[in-house]
Structures are given as structure tokens and as C-alpha cells.
Scaffold this motif. Structure first.
Motif, mmCIF file in Angstrom:
data_model
loop_
_atom_site.group_PDB
_atom_site.id
_atom_site.type_symbol
_atom_site.label_atom_id
_atom_site.label_comp_id
_atom_site.label_asym_id
_atom_site.label_seq_id
_atom_site.Cartn_x
_atom_site.Cartn_y
_atom_site.Cartn_z
ATOM 1 N N ALA A 126 90.743 47.010 47.726
ATOM 2 C CA ALA A 126 91.945 47.594 48.308
ATOM 3 C C ALA A 126 91.596 48.034 49.719
ATOM 4 C CB ALA A 126 92.404 48.791 47.479
ATOM 5 N N VAL A 127 92.363 47.563 50.660
ATOM 6 C CA VAL A 127 92.121 47.855 52.070
ATOM 7 C C VAL A 127 93.318 48.601 52.621
ATOM 8 C CG1 VAL A 127 91.740 46.845 54.353
ATOM 9 C CG2 VAL A 127 90.719 45.780 52.325
ATOM 10 N N GLU A 128 93.048 49.699 53.275
ATOM 11 C CA GLU A 128 94.119 50.447 53.929
ATOM 12 C C GLU A 128 93.873 50.462 55.423
ATOM 13 O OE1 GLU A 128 96.719 54.452 53.336
ATOM 14 O OE2 GLU A 128 94.616 54.551 52.762
ATOM 15 N N TYR A 129 94.846 49.955 56.157
ATOM 16 C CA TYR A 129 94.843 50.039 57.608
ATOM 17 C C TYR A 129 95.638 51.281 57.999
ATOM 18 C CZ TYR A 129 93.417 45.131 58.615
ATOM 19 O OH TYR A 129 92.739 43.951 58.747
ATOM 20 N N THR A 130 95.109 52.059 58.904
ATOM 21 C CA THR A 130 95.842 53.179 59.492
ATOM 22 C C THR A 130 96.128 52.815 60.931
ATOM 23 O OG1 THR A 130 94.700 54.752 58.059
ATOM 24 C CG2 THR A 130 95.794 55.641 60.017
ATOM 25 N N VAL A 153 99.820 41.775 50.748
ATOM 26 C CA VAL A 153 99.727 42.628 51.932
ATOM 27 C C VAL A 153 101.121 43.115 52.286
ATOM 28 C CG1 VAL A 153 99.950 40.687 53.542
ATOM 29 C CG2 VAL A 153 98.875 42.801 54.316
ATOM 30 N N TYR A 210 103.314 49.901 55.350
ATOM 31 C CA TYR A 210 103.996 51.056 54.787
ATOM 32 C C TYR A 210 105.335 51.228 55.493
ATOM 33 C CZ TYR A 210 99.481 52.218 52.732
ATOM 34 O OH TYR A 210 98.304 52.181 52.036
ATOM 35 N N ALA A 230 99.111 49.832 56.650
ATOM 36 C CA ALA A 230 99.386 48.732 55.729
ATOM 37 C C ALA A 230 98.366 48.742 54.599
ATOM 38 C CB ALA A 230 99.331 47.396 56.468
ATOM 39 N N LEU A 231 98.732 48.083 53.516
ATOM 40 C CA LEU A 231 97.853 47.933 52.365
ATOM 41 C C LEU A 231 97.611 46.454 52.141
ATOM 42 C CD1 LEU A 231 96.397 49.288 49.928
ATOM 43 C CD2 LEU A 231 98.496 48.890 48.638
ATOM 44 N N MET A 251 95.274 43.684 49.610
ATOM 45 C CA MET A 251 94.380 43.498 48.474
ATOM 46 C C MET A 251 93.669 42.174 48.697
ATOM 47 S SD MET A 251 93.141 44.753 45.693
ATOM 48 C CE MET A 251 94.327 46.034 45.315
ATOM 49 N N SER A 300 89.952 51.467 55.602
ATOM 50 C CA SER A 300 89.286 51.924 54.385
ATOM 51 C C SER A 300 89.179 50.735 53.439
ATOM 52 C CB SER A 300 90.108 53.045 53.735
ATOM 53 O OG SER A 300 89.623 53.330 52.440
#
Length: 93
Positions: free
Chosen positions: A6-10, A42, A45, A51-52, A54, A82
Motif C-alpha cells: 500500500a502506497v500513500e502519496y502526500t 490507484v 483522495y 493518492a493511494l 496498491m 509511504s
């Protein structure tokens, strides 16, 4: 054996113009990763904060290496990333 990450872009608000400029190239890159089986899903938000994604990779380092190829990464359009391995309990596969 490949696993899910799981990848979170801020996103930083000050980089919005950069993201707008490179979004077509970013989306083309995402599409290629999806077609290759490396990107499961993908989406951004709804509040515009990030964005999220996988992704499937052999390990966290391989996941980060893949993400480094994203045009958004290349253009510093993402403030933070993350990457967390996910243990799948339910879902396709």
C-alpha cells in the motif's frame, strides 16, 4: 514471491501546478504499470491531499524503485511517500 504494498502519496499544495503539468505522463506511466500487473489500483483522495496506490513487488525496496520511475517522483510533485507491505486476507487472487 511478490507481495502487495500500500502506497500513500502526500501532495504539497505548492506543487499543484507541477502535478497538473505532468499528470498526463503520470497517468500513462500508471496505465503501463497496471497493464504489466504491477499496479492493482490507484486513485486520488477526494480532498486533493494525495493518492493511494496498491502495487505488487518482490519487496519494499523493489516497490520504492518502481515508484521512483513515476513522473511525479521525477518532477518532485509528491511531498511524501509511504510504502507499507499488506498481508492480504480477502480479495481477488
Amino acid at each position: 514471491m511478490a507481495g502487495f504494498f500500500a502506497v500513500e502519496y502526500t501532495y504539497a499544495p505548492e506543487a499543484a501546478a507541477v502535478r497538473d503539468r505532468f499528470r498526463p505522463e503520470h497517468r500513462t506511466w500508471l496505465s503501463a504499470q497496471h497493464e504489466a500487473g504491477r499496479l492493482q489500483f490507484v486513485g486520488p483522495y477526494s480532498d486533493g491531499s494525495g493518492a493511494l496506490l496498491m502495487i505488487t513487488a518482490d519487496d519494499a525496496d523493489a516497490a520504492r524503485d518502481l515508484l521512483a520511475q513515476d513522473p511525479f517522483a521525477r518532477e518532485s510533485a509528491v511531498a511524501a511517500v509511504s510504502v507499507k507491505e499488506l498481508t492480504q486476507v480477502f480479495g481477488p487472487y
